[in-house]
Design a protein around this motif. Structure first.
Motif, PDB file in Angstrom:
ATOM      1  N   ASP A 227     -19.177 -17.895  24.008  1.00  0.00           N
ATOM      2  CA  ASP A 227     -18.403 -17.071  24.939  1.00  0.00           C
ATOM      3  C   ASP A 227     -18.070 -17.862  26.195  1.00  0.00           C
ATOM      4  N   LEU A 228     -18.935 -18.819  26.525  1.00  0.00           N
ATOM      5  CA  LEU A 228     -18.649 -19.671  27.674  1.00  0.00           C
ATOM      6  C   LEU A 228     -17.373 -20.465  27.446  1.00  0.00           C
ATOM      7  N   GLU A 229     -17.186 -20.916  26.217  1.00  0.00           N
ATOM      8  CA  GLU A 229     -15.987 -21.699  25.912  1.00  0.00           C
ATOM      9  C   GLU A 229     -14.729 -20.849  26.052  1.00  0.00           C
ATOM     10  N   GLY A 230     -14.858 -19.599  25.693  1.00  0.00           N
ATOM     11  CA  GLY A 230     -13.731 -18.703  25.877  1.00  0.00           C
ATOM     12  C   GLY A 230     -13.380 -18.560  27.346  1.00  0.00           C
ATOM     13  N   ARG A 231     -14.397 -18.458  28.167  1.00  0.00           N
ATOM     14  CA  ARG A 231     -14.150 -18.314  29.595  1.00  0.00           C
ATOM     15  C   ARG A 231     -13.560 -19.581  30.195  1.00  0.00           C
ATOM     16  N   ILE A 232     -13.991 -20.727  29.687  1.00  0.00           N
ATOM     17  CA  ILE A 232     -13.440 -21.984  30.190  1.00  0.00           C
ATOM     18  C   ILE A 232     -11.947 -22.064  29.905  1.00  0.00           C
TER      19      ILE A 232
ATOM     20  N   ALA B 154      -9.920 -19.543  29.509  1.00  0.00           N
ATOM     21  CA  ALA B 154      -9.230 -18.559  30.342  1.00  0.00           C
ATOM     22  C   ALA B 154      -9.152 -19.020  31.799  1.00  0.00           C
ATOM     23  N   GLU B 155     -10.257 -19.534  32.316  1.00  0.00           N
ATOM     24  CA  GLU B 155     -10.309 -19.840  33.745  1.00  0.00           C
ATOM     25  C   GLU B 155      -9.733 -21.202  34.085  1.00  0.00           C
ATOM     26  N   LYS B 156      -9.966 -22.178  33.210  1.00  0.00           N
ATOM     27  CA  LYS B 156      -9.583 -23.549  33.543  1.00  0.00           C
ATOM     28  C   LYS B 156      -8.415 -24.062  32.707  1.00  0.00           C
TER      29      LYS B 156
ATOM     30  N   GLN C 274      -9.078 -26.413  26.725  1.00  0.00           N
ATOM     31  CA  GLN C 274      -9.336 -25.966  25.359  1.00  0.00           C
ATOM     32  C   GLN C 274     -10.459 -26.766  24.714  1.00  0.00           C
TER      33      GLN C 274
ATOM     34  N   GLU D  22     -21.918 -23.522  36.522  1.00  0.00           N
ATOM     35  CA  GLU D  22     -22.338 -22.371  35.718  1.00  0.00           C
ATOM     36  C   GLU D  22     -23.863 -22.412  35.618  1.00  0.00           C
TER      37      GLU D  22
ATOM     38  N   LEU E 189     -25.694 -20.513  33.770  1.00  0.00           N
ATOM     39  CA  LEU E 189     -26.040 -19.863  32.517  1.00  0.00           C
ATOM     40  C   LEU E 189     -27.276 -20.411  31.811  1.00  0.00           C
TER      41      LEU E 189
END
Lengths: 150, 150
Positions: free
Chosen positions: A115-120, A122-124, A127, B110, B112
């Motif tokens: 889920d952290l990768e998904g946020r990265i 989205a935010e940054k 990919q 992060e 986390l």
DNA sequence: CTAGATGCAAAAAGTTTGCATAAGA
DNA sequence: TCTTATGCAAACTTTTTGCATCTAG
């Protein structure tokens, strides 16, 4: 072995030839899961297990090719040489614990990072293709007897 | 600068001498926060900024010493050389995103991983001292224009 | 047959080390 | 003063490369 077929397919797709040497390198990694082999390790293992000599330059070139194709993952434990392992699906969720006393490397599985990768993304806008997580610390054995692990 | 005092204290505690060269190396890292300097980078920066020549062997020895003392963190981005940065408190919560197209390294914070480290200790008996988390992927710029980043 | 792969040896590149000299504490 | 640090050059280790030869497709 289904894994080898996958590798062959990738090689063919890139119009790279399937040579005995490349086959040996891939099989060596397949036969040593969970180990973190350096180029020299691979050469030595081929020599002792298949009783065939493969030039070190060829091993390096093959490893680099397989790495580019996403077949091998490169890892660096700070011992001055690159190490590699087969990039299976689980690799993405498997991390390393490096003991700073005895140098032993343990593995450890955790899917926390997805889920952290998904946020990265989205935010940054970055990919993520792969990740590498290492923990440095004192392993159970060294912590217990205060210094000289395995 | 409060950071330098901390370094000096650590050196003295280990009865290591505070020499001009060591001072220059530490100051170079302090003056370049967030950069990931190799030994040669440090030598070059000292030359161009302080206009003093420091031998590369001295830079290597100093970096190694500072690393042992926990002042510098070693990082490896797979470009064949070790890189270092000042081991500030936040380092423990700061990670790297390495673009596999253009090679640029971005940072990212992060926290986390803190509870994960607690679980590792409980489950594996491995006492985490430090960690290193890298994400490999395509940065925003390369993703946008399909290839040639900064 | 022919582009691509191998092997060898030489070259690079990064890092470490031996030793004489210099200089912190 | 006297132990520790520096600088230089040489050594070492890992990785890359040039080139002649070989081979998979």
């Amino acid at each position: 072995m289904v894994q080898l077929a996958r590798v062959y397919r990738k090689l063919e797709q890139g119009s790279f030839r399937i040579t005995p040497q490349r086959d040996l390198v891939v099989r060596t990694f397949a036969n040593h899961p969970g180990e973190h082999l350096s180029a020299e390790d691979v050469q030595r293992l081929i020599q002792s297990e298949a009783r065939v000599a493969v030039g070190l330059a060829t091993v390096y070139r093959t490893i680099e090719l397989l790495h580019q194709l996403g077949i091998l993952q490169r890892i660096n434990f700070g011992d001055g040489r690159s190490r590699y392992e087969l990039n299976q699906e689980e690799v993405h969720r498997h991390h390393h614990m490096v003991c700073i006393r005895c140098g032993q490397v343990e593995e450890f599985t955790e899917d926390l990072l997805d889920d952290l990768e998904g946020r990265i993304l989205a935010e940054k806008g970055f990919q993520v293709v792969d990740h590498e997580l290492k923990f440095y610390g004192i392993c159970r054995l060294c912590g217990r007897n205060g210094g000289d692990g395995p």
